[in-house]
Design an enzyme around this catalytic site. Structure first.
Site, PDB file in Angstrom:
ATOM      1  N   GLU A  12       0.847  -1.195   0.000  1.00 24.05           N
ATOM      2  CA  GLU A  12       0.000   0.000   0.000  1.00 24.05           C
ATOM      3  C   GLU A  12       0.883   1.245   0.000  1.00 24.05           C
ATOM      4  O   GLU A  12       1.843   1.347   0.760  1.00 24.05           O
ATOM      5  CB  GLU A  12      -0.879  -0.023   1.264  1.00 24.05           C
ATOM      6  CG  GLU A  12      -2.018   0.975   1.269  1.00 24.05           C
ATOM      7  CD  GLU A  12      -3.063   0.706   0.163  1.00 24.05           C
ATOM      8  OE1 GLU A  12      -3.113  -0.413  -0.365  1.00 24.05           O
ATOM      9  OE2 GLU A  12      -3.771   1.658  -0.193  1.00 24.05           O
ATOM     10  N   ALA A  13       0.575   2.163  -0.887  1.00 22.32           N
ATOM     11  CA  ALA A  13       1.301   3.451  -0.917  1.00 22.32           C
ATOM     12  C   ALA A  13       0.306   4.551  -0.568  1.00 22.32           C
ATOM     13  O   ALA A  13      -0.907   4.369  -0.645  1.00 22.32           O
ATOM     14  CB  ALA A  13       1.894   3.670  -2.305  1.00 22.32           C
ATOM     15  N   ASP A  14       0.837   5.731  -0.221  1.00 22.49           N
ATOM     16  CA  ASP A  14      -0.074   6.848   0.081  1.00 22.49           C
ATOM     17  C   ASP A  14      -0.915   7.158  -1.153  1.00 22.49           C
ATOM     18  O   ASP A  14      -2.112   7.388  -1.071  1.00 22.49           O
ATOM     19  CB  ASP A  14       0.747   8.090   0.478  1.00 22.49           C
ATOM     20  CG  ASP A  14       1.547   7.836   1.763  1.00 22.49           C
ATOM     21  OD1 ASP A  14       0.935   7.319   2.718  1.00 22.49           O
ATOM     22  OD2 ASP A  14       2.758   8.094   1.787  1.00 22.49           O
TER      23      ASP A  14
ATOM     24  N   HIS B 180     -15.336   0.902 -11.159  1.00 21.34           N
ATOM     25  CA  HIS B 180     -14.145   0.239 -10.621  1.00 21.34           C
ATOM     26  C   HIS B 180     -14.147   0.259  -9.097  1.00 21.34           C
ATOM     27  O   HIS B 180     -13.092   0.199  -8.451  1.00 21.34           O
ATOM     28  CB  HIS B 180     -12.869   0.874 -11.193  1.00 21.34           C
ATOM     29  CG  HIS B 180     -12.835   2.359 -11.064  1.00 21.34           C
ATOM     30  ND1 HIS B 180     -13.546   3.185 -11.913  1.00 21.34           N
ATOM     31  CD2 HIS B 180     -12.208   3.170 -10.194  1.00 21.34           C
ATOM     32  CE1 HIS B 180     -13.352   4.451 -11.549  1.00 21.34           C
ATOM     33  NE2 HIS B 180     -12.535   4.474 -10.524  1.00 21.34           N
TER      34      HIS B 180
ATOM     35  N   ASP C  17     -15.258   2.488  -6.709  1.00 19.23           N
ATOM     36  CA  ASP C  17     -15.137   3.616  -5.766  1.00 19.23           C
ATOM     37  C   ASP C  17     -16.336   4.551  -5.876  1.00 19.23           C
ATOM     38  O   ASP C  17     -16.260   5.727  -5.530  1.00 19.23           O
ATOM     39  CB  ASP C  17     -13.838   4.393  -6.035  1.00 19.23           C
ATOM     40  CG  ASP C  17     -13.824   5.022  -7.430  1.00 19.23           C
ATOM     41  OD1 ASP C  17     -12.761   5.537  -7.837  1.00 19.23           O
ATOM     42  OD2 ASP C  17     -14.871   4.991  -8.104  1.00 19.23           O
TER      43      ASP C  17
ATOM     44  N   GLY D  70      -7.774   7.848   0.248  1.00 23.13           N
ATOM     45  CA  GLY D  70      -7.233   9.216   0.172  1.00 23.13           C
ATOM     46  C   GLY D  70      -5.970   9.262  -0.669  1.00 23.13           C
ATOM     47  O   GLY D  70      -5.084   8.418  -0.519  1.00 23.13           O
TER      48      GLY D  70
ATOM     49  N   ASP E 181      -5.547   8.452  -3.635  1.00 20.99           N
ATOM     50  CA  ASP E 181      -5.501   7.526  -4.784  1.00 20.99           C
ATOM     51  C   ASP E 181      -5.952   8.222  -6.059  1.00 20.99           C
ATOM     52  O   ASP E 181      -6.827   9.099  -6.030  1.00 20.99           O
ATOM     53  CB  ASP E 181      -6.367   6.305  -4.496  1.00 20.99           C
ATOM     54  CG  ASP E 181      -5.729   5.447  -3.398  1.00 20.99           C
ATOM     55  OD1 ASP E 181      -6.302   4.393  -3.062  1.00 20.99           O
ATOM     56  OD2 ASP E 181      -4.669   5.873  -2.871  1.00 20.99           O
TER      57      ASP E 181
ATOM     58  N   HIS F 207      -7.007   7.654 -10.201  1.00 21.33           N
ATOM     59  CA  HIS F 207      -7.447   6.691 -11.216  1.00 21.33           C
ATOM     60  C   HIS F 207      -7.568   7.380 -12.563  1.00 21.33           C
ATOM     61  O   HIS F 207      -8.080   8.497 -12.655  1.00 21.33           O
ATOM     62  CB  HIS F 207      -8.822   6.113 -10.822  1.00 21.33           C
ATOM     63  CG  HIS F 207      -8.832   5.441  -9.479  1.00 21.33           C
ATOM     64  ND1 HIS F 207      -9.971   5.325  -8.702  1.00 21.33           N
ATOM     65  CD2 HIS F 207      -7.813   4.880  -8.756  1.00 21.33           C
ATOM     66  CE1 HIS F 207      -9.671   4.708  -7.570  1.00 21.33           C
ATOM     67  NE2 HIS F 207      -8.364   4.416  -7.568  1.00 21.33           N
TER      68      HIS F 207
ATOM     69  N   HIS G   8      -2.560  17.416 -12.952  1.00 24.63           N
ATOM     70  CA  HIS G   8      -3.826  17.943 -12.400  1.00 24.63           C
ATOM     71  C   HIS G   8      -4.327  17.047 -11.275  1.00 24.63           C
ATOM     72  O   HIS G   8      -4.626  17.508 -10.166  1.00 24.63           O
ATOM     73  CB  HIS G   8      -4.865  18.025 -13.522  1.00 24.63           C
ATOM     74  CG  HIS G   8      -6.240  18.385 -13.059  1.00 24.63           C
ATOM     75  ND1 HIS G   8      -6.775  19.645 -13.194  1.00 24.63           N
ATOM     76  CD2 HIS G   8      -7.213  17.647 -12.456  1.00 24.63           C
ATOM     77  CE1 HIS G   8      -8.014  19.676 -12.691  1.00 24.63           C
ATOM     78  NE2 HIS G   8      -8.302  18.471 -12.240  1.00 24.63           N
ATOM     79  N   GLU G   9      -4.407  15.759 -11.530  1.00 21.56           N
ATOM     80  CA  GLU G   9      -4.972  14.844 -10.515  1.00 21.56           C
ATOM     81  C   GLU G   9      -4.135  14.825  -9.238  1.00 21.56           C
ATOM     82  O   GLU G   9      -4.673  14.728  -8.136  1.00 21.56           O
ATOM     83  CB  GLU G   9      -5.078  13.438 -11.101  1.00 21.56           C
ATOM     84  CG  GLU G   9      -6.033  13.309 -12.275  1.00 21.56           C
ATOM     85  CD  GLU G   9      -7.430  13.862 -11.995  1.00 21.56           C
ATOM     86  OE1 GLU G   9      -8.080  14.332 -12.938  1.00 21.56           O
ATOM     87  OE2 GLU G   9      -7.862  13.853 -10.819  1.00 21.56           O
TER      88      GLU G   9
ATOM     89  N   HIS H 271      -5.166  17.296  -6.803  1.00 26.12           N
ATOM     90  CA  HIS H 271      -6.248  16.835  -5.905  1.00 26.12           C
ATOM     91  C   HIS H 271      -5.674  15.943  -4.817  1.00 26.12           C
ATOM     92  O   HIS H 271      -6.025  16.089  -3.645  1.00 26.12           O
ATOM     93  CB  HIS H 271      -7.279  16.026  -6.697  1.00 26.12           C
ATOM     94  CG  HIS H 271      -8.094  16.828  -7.657  1.00 26.12           C
ATOM     95  ND1 HIS H 271      -8.656  18.040  -7.357  1.00 26.12           N
ATOM     96  CD2 HIS H 271      -8.442  16.566  -8.946  1.00 26.12           C
ATOM     97  CE1 HIS H 271      -9.319  18.504  -8.403  1.00 26.12           C
ATOM     98  NE2 HIS H 271      -9.201  17.636  -9.380  1.00 26.12           N
TER      99      HIS H 271
ATOM    100  N   HIS I 277     -10.850  22.169  -7.554  1.00 22.42           N
ATOM    101  CA  HIS I 277     -10.738  22.831  -8.856  1.00 22.42           C
ATOM    102  C   HIS I 277     -10.639  24.351  -8.702  1.00 22.42           C
ATOM    103  O   HIS I 277     -11.198  24.934  -7.789  1.00 22.42           O
ATOM    104  CB  HIS I 277     -11.955  22.464  -9.725  1.00 22.42           C
ATOM    105  CG  HIS I 277     -11.822  21.096 -10.315  1.00 22.42           C
ATOM    106  ND1 HIS I 277     -12.878  20.260 -10.553  1.00 22.42           N
ATOM    107  CD2 HIS I 277     -10.705  20.395 -10.678  1.00 22.42           C
ATOM    108  CE1 HIS I 277     -12.457  19.120 -11.066  1.00 22.42           C
ATOM    109  NE2 HIS I 277     -11.129  19.160 -11.150  1.00 22.42           N
TER     110      HIS I 277
END
Lengths: 376, 85
Positions: free
Chosen positions: A57-59, A69, A71, A93, A95, A97, A119-120, A123, A129
């Site tokens: 698991e990574a941050d 998928h 979520d 938190g 993650d 996609h 951009h992602e 977040h 935004h």
């Protein structure tokens, strides 16, 4: 800019990330590169660093997903929604996609992965935004060239509102909050390692090591100062393999892996190109060192224990190469890490030693400590 | 529905559904557990969300799905909502 409600942010400065699922529309090496550059865009503005992990698991878990998928934010096929990411926090938190139904690319014939990933990750670090159409955090897609990218002002203000500004480093950026103080420089003085690359650039001599480079006048040892590579060469980021300048043409070449960049002074001249332009065989994946010899107008490229000779006038690799370096340059031992020609001598940097080679005598005339060149 | 559109009747239905899905995805506050929300067709909550979208993107705030608003709705974008979520 806008933050998420409650202004969630990471409470630590070193974050792990893992790419758990790739996309068929790009090579995994290109995906890795785009992700690294996109994270770099943010770490250049705030004291955060990112460490890649390949299991567990990574941050920030990164994956390419299709449709629903799991979520509760299903993707919608080509175009429309391109990707999404979750605000900082445990579990989901951070993650990120990407919609696997999109055509992802390193260029412009599809959606540029660097652009969307940068951009992602905004977040994933806590930015919502922005209503500023020039901001990276504006909701709709607008291509950004990864090479030469600078974070727009609105995004810098937003991310620094959460994490404060990144302080300029005097030495290796090992710990984001390491106070900029002297001790980081003696690392180079004490270490047995050498430089990654050395080149003239105009009137200055540049020495590259990891994420830092030193600039100095050829005949002055005073006023040597380190800078981060990203501050002057954002596209190169770190670990430059080789560099050389053709002074009479006013251009310099910087090599990293199978790519090279051309600059005029510190100005990048366009996107990276492949080293196979020079005529290297395909099994050559990177260059260890390069040095331009003014007299014959030839550039020597060092790869492992061999070297190639490139004719700058004819713009082609010379025949009967590669040759064995130690056989041709007697007295120079070990793999060449960097090389530069000054006042008719070739200086070879190999580990902690700098060999001063006299091309007329065809022999080494003195050996110095590599680090003495940056004032150690 | 016609009151929402300044557009041509031909693209009416598609654009309406596209806009409704877009507003539901990006301009609907979904805190905690998702809740069903009965949305009267063209009800004032739709107009309100259209106005929020127009304000966010710096468009003229008309509450109508005019061409410029539909152009924004059709642009590829990030999947994170534009309203606090």
């Amino acid at each position: 800019y806008r933050l998420f409600p409650g202004e969630p942010k990471w409470k630590k400065n070193t974050l792990t990330y893992r790419i758990s699922k790739y996309t068929p529309s790009m090579s995994s090496a290109d995906v890795d590169k785009a992700v690294e550059m996109a994270l770099q865009a943010w770490s250049s503005a705030v004291p955060l660093s990112f460490v890649r992990v390949n299991s567990g698991e990574a941050d920030i878990m990164i994956s390419f997903e299709t449709g629903d998928h799991g979520d509760s934010y299903p993707f919608d096929g080509p175009r429309g929604t391109l990707a999404h990411a979750f605000a900082p926090g445990e579990g989901l938190g951070g993650d990120t996609h990407f919609d696997n139904a999109e055509k992802w690319t390193m260029g412009m014939n599809g959606f540029n992965l660097f652009t969307v990933a940068a951009h992602e990750f905004g977040h994933a670090l806590g930015l919502a935004h922005s209503t500023d159409p020039t901001a990276l955090m504006y909701p709709t897609y607008k291509y950004q060239n990864p090479y030469g990218f600078h974070l727009p002002k609105d995004d810098v203000k937003g991310i620094q509102a959460l994490y404060g500004p990144r302080k300029t480093f005097l030495g290796k950026p090992t710990v984001p909050h390491a106070p900029p103080h002297k001790p980081s420089i003696p690392d180079l003085c004490d270490s047995s390692s050498s430089f990654d690359a050395v080149t003239m650039l105009g009137k200055e001599l540049l020495f590259f090591k990891d994420r830092i480079f030193w600039r100095r006048q050829v005949h002055l040892t005073a006023g040597i100062r380190p800078s981060t590579i990203t501050s002057s060469f954002p596209q190169l980021m770190s670990n430059v393999d080789a560099a050389y300048e053709v002074a009479e043409r006013g251009i310099a070449y910087f090599f990293k892996g199978p790519h090279y960049w051309i600059t005029r002074g510190f100005q990048m001249q366009g996107p990276p190109r492949t080293i196979y332009d020079f005529g290297f065989p395909r099994h050559v994946q990177r260059i260890d060192a390069a040095v331009y010899l003014r007299e014959p107008q030839k550039t020597l490229f060092f790869v492992g224990d061999e070297y190639y000779s490139y004719d700058e006038r004819k713009r082609k690799m010379e025949k009967d190469y590669p040759k064995n370096t130690e056989e041709e340059f007697s007295g120079v031992n070990g793999q060449i890490d960097a090389a530069v020609e000054l006042n008719g001598y070739i200086y070879f940097f190999s580990g902690p030693k700098a060999y001063k080679y006299d091309t007329e005598k065809e022999d080494v005339v003195s050996v110095l400590k590599s680090s003495s060149w940056v004032g150690c | 529905v016609p009151s929402l559109f300044a557009g041509t009747p031909r693209s009416l239905r598609n654009d309406y559904h596209l806009a409704q899905a877009y507003l539901d995805k990006y301009y609907t506050r979904k805190g905690g557990h998702p809740i069903g929300e009965m949305v009267a067709r063209g009800g004032n909550s739709m107009v309100k969300k259209i106005k929020e979208l127009q304000a966010f993107f710096g468009l003229q705030v008309t509450g109508k799905l005019d061409q410029t608003t539909m152009d924004v709705i059709k642009r590829p974008r990030c999947g994170v909502p534009d309203v606090a979520n």
